[in-house]
Design an enzyme around this catalytic site. Structure first.
Site, short mmCIF file in Angstrom:
data_model
loop_
_atom_site.label_atom_id
_atom_site.label_comp_id
_atom_site.label_asym_id
_atom_site.label_seq_id
_atom_site.Cartn_x
_atom_site.Cartn_y
_atom_site.Cartn_z
N GLU A 110 0.83 -1.22 0.00
CA GLU A 110 0.00 0.00 0.00
C GLU A 110 0.86 1.26 0.00
OE1 GLU A 110 -2.85 0.47 3.23
OE2 GLU A 110 -3.65 2.24 2.22
N ASP A 125 -0.82 -5.13 2.87
CA ASP A 125 -1.34 -3.94 3.55
C ASP A 125 -0.76 -3.97 4.96
OD1 ASP A 125 -2.68 -1.83 4.63
OD2 ASP A 125 -4.64 -2.39 3.81
N ILE A 158 -0.99 -1.85 7.55
CA ILE A 158 -2.04 -1.61 8.56
C ILE A 158 -3.34 -1.40 7.80
CG2 ILE A 158 -2.90 -0.17 10.44
CD1 ILE A 158 -0.15 0.74 11.08
N ASP A 159 -4.21 -2.37 7.86
CA ASP A 159 -5.54 -2.15 7.29
C ASP A 159 -6.43 -1.67 8.43
OD1 ASP A 159 -7.57 -2.06 5.36
OD2 ASP A 159 -8.44 -3.81 6.32
N THR A 216 -6.20 2.00 9.01
CA THR A 216 -5.32 3.08 9.48
C THR A 216 -6.12 4.14 10.25
OG1 THR A 216 -3.82 2.72 7.64
CG2 THR A 216 -3.69 4.87 8.69
N ASP A 268 -6.27 -4.87 0.04
CA ASP A 268 -7.39 -5.16 0.96
C ASP A 268 -8.08 -6.47 0.58
OD1 ASP A 268 -7.25 -2.60 2.32
OD2 ASP A 268 -8.16 -1.71 0.54
C1 IPD Z 1 -8.88 1.04 4.06
C2 IPD Z 1 -9.82 0.42 5.06
C3 IPD Z 1 -11.18 1.05 4.91
C4 IPD Z 1 -11.72 0.88 3.49
C5 IPD Z 1 -10.72 1.44 2.49
C6 IPD Z 1 -9.38 0.74 2.68
P1 IPD Z 1 -6.38 1.30 4.97
O1 IPD Z 1 -7.59 0.51 4.18
O2 IPD Z 1 -9.92 -0.96 4.89
O3 IPD Z 1 -12.07 0.48 5.80
O4 IPD Z 1 -12.91 1.61 3.35
O5 IPD Z 1 -11.20 1.23 1.18
O6 IPD Z 1 -8.47 1.22 1.70
O7 IPD Z 1 -6.18 2.59 4.25
O8 IPD Z 1 -6.84 1.49 6.37
O9 IPD Z 1 -5.24 0.37 4.80
#
Ligand code: IPD
Length: 325
Positions: free
Chosen positions: A80, A100, A102-103, A105, A266
């Protein structure tokens, strides 16, 4: 000389070793995130004021990629934060790690405890395994193609809640039965009953909002929710982590998930976990999942996946691989 079967066996064994390394790496990354969770975060924005990144996202991605690259120098990496920094997001036939760090964030920044590390792995553009580590709960979700999905070693099974929305004729009109090569489609015909009635009334559905907040996007977003609510679903939840939401579908705690605007990092690990838990992941058009398309419907049953795909209106996002050439 080794036969092609022997070569295939060798690769499969090799990916098993890669998955063990992915598990160790996710746990190590999780420890770093758990520690950082307690402290003040340094936050910046990326593509929009709600697309956030912290110093920990970057640190953890560096940590994951450098340790994997040391072990697998010929493999490719999609991460990411590297993509945000301008690296090409390109899926080739080479073994590729999709990360990813930290999913969730935004959750991490607010100390809302839904935060995960996600590591997916693809070869020949096929997803081979996925590892998602819920850093705070210490739940480790894992799946390898053909070997089932697990959370902390306990096998996962999706819910079998059915939309019963389509007759066979409906799906033919939608073109869905043409996807004979997609794994998801293999179950379509066997699940359908002619004259089936729509019933979503026992479904718990998850979604996420995505980074676009312009009025036209918000109108489509709320219209999509409204249509599902009108179908009398039990509830719709937004938990702030696409990967953990998808793990809830794999666990059977939720019946379905849909989103526009998420990314390949994701989707990659979670798609293997859901498939191996017996579920379906498709494109929002009703066709096969496209990892780079930034949209997904996942559900325990094929009927529910196609019901949701038919109900929701598209929110357009630039593909992840738009800068690949
Ligand atoms: C996001 C989260 C969020 C989702 C976004 C993702 P991130 O990832 O999963 O819930 O709505 O589309 O990109 O930016 O926290 O790694």
């Amino acid at each position: 000389m080794a036969s092609s079967e022997e070569n295939e066996m060798y690769s499969k064994k090799q990916w098993e070793g890669c998955m063990e390394i992915a598990v160790q790496t996710a746990r190590t990354a999780g420890q770093v995130i758990r520690e950082a969770f307690k402290h003040e975060k340094e936050v910046s924005t990326k593509s929009s004021p709600v697309d956030l990144v912290t110093e920990t996202d970057r640190l953890v991605e560096d940590l994951i990629i450098s340790s994997l690259r040391e072990k697998y120098p010929s493999h490719r990496f999609i991460g990411e934060e590297s993509s945000a920094a301008g690296e090409k997001c390109l899926l080739t036939d080479s073994p590729t790690w999709i990360i990813d760090p930290i999913d969730g964030t935004c959750n991490f920044i607010h100390s809302f405890p839904m935060v995960a590390v996600s590591i997916g792995f693809a070869v020949n553009k096929e997803l081979e395994f996925g590892v998602i580590y819920h850093c705070l709960d210490e739940n480790l979700y894992t799946a390898r193609k053909g070997h089932g999905a697990f959370c902390n070693g306990i096998q996962l099974q999706v819910s079998k809640e059915t939309a019963d929305a389509f007759t066979h004729g409906d799906l033919q009109r939608l073109g869905c039965v043409n996807y004979a090569s997609a794994a998801e489609s293999l179950t379509i015909t066997s699940h359908l009953k002619d004259g089936a009635q729509e019933d979503m009334s026992k479904a718990l559905i998850l979604t996420e909002i995505g980074a676009k907040r312009d009025p036209a996007t918000l109108k489509i977003f709320s219209g999509n929710m409204e249509r599902l609510l009108k179908a009398q679903v039990h509830g719709i939840r937004v938990i702030g982590s696409a990967t953990l939401a998808l793990c809830q579908v794999a666990s059977g705690a939720a019946d379905a998930y849909y989103q526009f605007g998420l990314h390949c990092w994701d989707i990659a690990a979670a798609a293997v976990i859901i498939r191996e838990a017996g579920g379906n992941v498709i494109d929002t058009s009703g066709g096969p999942l496209d990892l780079m398309s930034r949209r997904i419907v996942a559900a325990g049953t094929v009927e529910m996946a196609h019901y949701i795909a038919q109900e929701i209106q598209t929110i357009t996002y630039e593909r992840d691989d738009h800068n690949a050439n």
